[in-house]
Design a protein around this motif. Structure first.
Motif, short mmCIF file in Angstrom:
data_model
loop_
_atom_site.label_atom_id
_atom_site.label_comp_id
_atom_site.label_asym_id
_atom_site.label_seq_id
_atom_site.Cartn_x
_atom_site.Cartn_y
_atom_site.Cartn_z
N LEU A 59 51.60 8.10 46.98
CA LEU A 59 52.87 7.59 46.48
C LEU A 59 52.78 6.11 46.15
N THR A 60 53.58 5.69 45.23
CA THR A 60 53.85 4.27 45.02
C THR A 60 55.31 4.10 45.44
N VAL A 61 55.51 3.54 46.62
CA VAL A 61 56.83 3.48 47.24
C VAL A 61 57.54 2.20 46.81
N ALA A 62 58.67 2.38 46.17
CA ALA A 62 59.49 1.25 45.73
C ALA A 62 60.51 0.90 46.80
N ARG A 63 61.25 -0.16 46.58
CA ARG A 63 62.28 -0.59 47.53
C ARG A 63 63.40 0.44 47.66
N ARG A 64 63.72 1.12 46.57
CA ARG A 64 64.73 2.18 46.63
C ARG A 64 64.04 3.47 47.03
N ARG A 65 64.72 4.23 47.88
CA ARG A 65 64.13 5.50 48.31
C ARG A 65 63.93 6.43 47.13
N GLN A 66 62.81 7.14 47.17
CA GLN A 66 62.52 8.14 46.15
C GLN A 66 62.35 9.49 46.82
N ARG A 67 62.71 10.52 46.10
CA ARG A 67 62.61 11.89 46.61
C ARG A 67 61.16 12.36 46.54
N VAL A 68 60.70 12.98 47.61
CA VAL A 68 59.36 13.55 47.65
C VAL A 68 59.51 15.03 48.00
N ASP A 69 58.99 15.90 47.15
CA ASP A 69 59.04 17.34 47.36
C ASP A 69 57.75 17.75 48.06
N ILE A 70 57.87 18.21 49.29
CA ILE A 70 56.70 18.65 50.06
C ILE A 70 56.39 20.11 49.76
N GLY A 71 57.39 20.88 49.40
CA GLY A 71 57.19 22.28 49.04
C GLY A 71 57.70 23.22 50.12
N VAL A 72 57.55 24.51 49.87
CA VAL A 72 57.97 25.54 50.81
C VAL A 72 56.86 25.70 51.85
N LEU A 73 57.23 25.65 53.12
CA LEU A 73 56.27 25.78 54.22
C LEU A 73 56.65 26.97 55.09
N PRO A 74 55.67 27.61 55.71
CA PRO A 74 55.99 28.70 56.63
C PRO A 74 56.62 28.15 57.91
N ALA A 75 57.24 29.03 58.66
CA ALA A 75 57.86 28.63 59.93
C ALA A 75 56.82 27.94 60.81
N GLY A 76 57.25 26.86 61.47
CA GLY A 76 56.36 26.12 62.35
C GLY A 76 56.86 24.71 62.59
#
Length: 113
Positions: A59-76
């Motif tokens: 990521l290139t993280v800016a001062r304003r929050r940005q949305r990051v999609d991690i994806g669908v994960l199995p239960a855990g």
């Protein structure tokens, strides 16, 4: 040299297995925005029961929050780590993905109905 930057994170502590896991990541710094407009970082997600990495994003993280999609994960249960350079403090968090029955994978194997 001390740390003059850190990342901020906003995400749910409990997610559902059939929905994508998303969070918001932003940068905070003691330096002015002109001196440090962005922080290069890496977001990684590890399954707590296996220690296996399940997602990683540069990521290139800016001062304003940005949305990051991690994806669908199995239960855990999962560990999230956001790391950057030596002058930026790392950030870690834990979140749970619940299955359709409301339990995570560890709960599903504890022998209870």
């Amino acid at each position: 040299m001390g740390r003059h930057s850190w990342c901020s994170h906003l995400g749910d502590g409990l997610c559902l297995a059939d929905e994508p896991v998303v969070c918001e990541v932003g940068a905070i710094s003691a330096l002015s925005e002109r001196e440090l407009p962005e922080v290069p970082a890496r977001l990684s997600v590890t399954a707590r029961t296996t220690g296996r990495a399940v997602a990683a994003r540069d990521l290139t993280v800016a001062r304003r929050r940005q949305r990051v999609d991690i994806g669908v994960l199995p239960a855990g249960t999962y560990d999230l780590l956001i790391s950057a350079g030596a002058d930026t403090a790392p950030l870690s968090d834990v979140f749970v993905v619940a299955g359709p029955d409301g339990r995570d994978a560890a709960d599903a194997t504890d022998g209870h109905p």
